[in-house]
Design an enzyme around this catalytic site. Structure first.
Site, PDB file in Angstrom:
ATOM      1  N   TYR A  63      26.772  53.812  56.888  1.00  0.00           N
ATOM      2  CA  TYR A  63      26.464  54.393  55.494  1.00  0.00           C
ATOM      3  C   TYR A  63      25.437  55.345  55.749  1.00  0.00           C
ATOM      4  O   TYR A  63      25.331  56.635  55.388  1.00  0.00           O
ATOM      5  CB  TYR A  63      26.328  53.587  54.331  1.00  0.00           C
ATOM      6  CG  TYR A  63      26.040  54.429  53.202  1.00  0.00           C
ATOM      7  CD1 TYR A  63      27.130  54.996  52.478  1.00  0.00           C
ATOM      8  CD2 TYR A  63      24.797  54.590  52.612  1.00  0.00           C
ATOM      9  CE1 TYR A  63      27.067  55.642  51.289  1.00  0.00           C
ATOM     10  CE2 TYR A  63      24.562  55.207  51.303  1.00  0.00           C
ATOM     11  CZ  TYR A  63      25.771  55.625  50.627  1.00  0.00           C
ATOM     12  OH  TYR A  63      25.638  56.370  49.601  1.00  0.00           O
ATOM     13  N   GLY A  64      24.255  55.026  56.362  1.00  0.00           N
ATOM     14  CA  GLY A  64      22.857  55.650  56.407  1.00  0.00           C
ATOM     15  C   GLY A  64      23.235  57.249  57.514  1.00  0.00           C
ATOM     16  O   GLY A  64      22.905  58.279  57.047  1.00  0.00           O
TER      17      GLY A  64
END
Length: 251
Positions: A157-158
């Site tokens: 996600y990051g």
């Protein structure tokens, strides 16, 4: 407000909050989601809204959805790139039991990047030439806090959101002076959406509605010419007051 708006990933969470705020402000809103049926159900509850099936990962779906919205509305003034997958898709316990990047399955990594990064690119790539031909338009890419981009246990996600932020900045550079503006908008903290589990003890989340005032403003005449800004919704009132103050002082 008579803006014509396409919001991706608008059947829940931040997307629904923004679509609701825009519709209630008088904009014509296309609520999109991977399930056309769900998108139409949500749109039925918003004034003047329509529901459209749109899978941001699929070029054919993107082209078909953009063409449908453009035809029905007679154009798109504002694209809100919001559709995304969160960490729960690869680790349902990511808040309490984070996993190292080496434990993330490759297909899960690809799915998140395909949605959160490639999806932004595909929808913007489809809409931008139409906006340029029409003489202008606005794109708002939804972002996250910078800490999320480097937090332990937040692959993929990051990195996907770091990529989408870089993409947005390059888009803004490419479109500078064309009449099509590009800006980033982020909540300013963890937000109550389907991407997150219930808040663990000692944590509090922002409400999705925090995105309403800034997205309505970004669709308004007051935001004409605003370009390549990174706006934090939780601090929007202060940001706007400072902007107005600087404008008054310079005038």
């Amino acid at each position: 407000m008579d803006s014509k708006v396409l919001v991706t990933g608008a059947t829940g969470g931040l997307g629904l909050a923004m679509a609701t705020a825009l519709a209630e402000a008088g904009a014509r809103v296309a609520v999109s989601g991977r399930s056309g049926e769900r998108a139409r159900e949500v749109a039925a509850g918003l004034p003047g809204a329509v529901g459209v099936e749109l899978d941001v990962r699929d070029e054919t779906s993107v082209a078909r959805a953009v063409d449908e919205v453009w035809s029905r509305f007679g154009g798109i003034d504002l694209l809100v790139n919001n559709a995304g997958l969160g960490m729960r898709t690869v680790n349902p316990e990511f808040m309490t039991r984070p996993r190292g990047f080496w434990e993330v399955p490759a297909d899960g990594f690809r799915q998140v990047v395909d949605t959160n990064l490639t999806g932004y690119f595909l929808v913007a790539r489809e809409v931008t030439p139409r906006m340029l031909a029409a003489g202008g338009g606005r794109i708002v890419n939804i972002a996250v806090s910078e800490t999320t981009m480097s937090r332990a246990g937040f692959v993929p996600y990051g990195p996907s959101r770091a990529g989408s932020e870089s993409l947005s900045r390059v888009m803004a550079a490419d479109l500078r002076g064309t009449g099509v503006t590009v800006n980033l908008l982020l909540p300013g903290g963890a937000t109550v959406t389907g991407m997150l589990p219930h808040a663990p003890a000692g944590h509090s989340f922002l409400a999705p509605e925090v995105m309403g005032p800034p997205i309505v403003w970004l669709a308004s005449a007051a935001a004409a010419g605003v370009h390549d800004e990174r706006i934090v919704a939780a601090g929007f009132e202060q940001w706007l007051a400072e902007r107005v103050s600087r404008g008054t002082a310079s005038g």
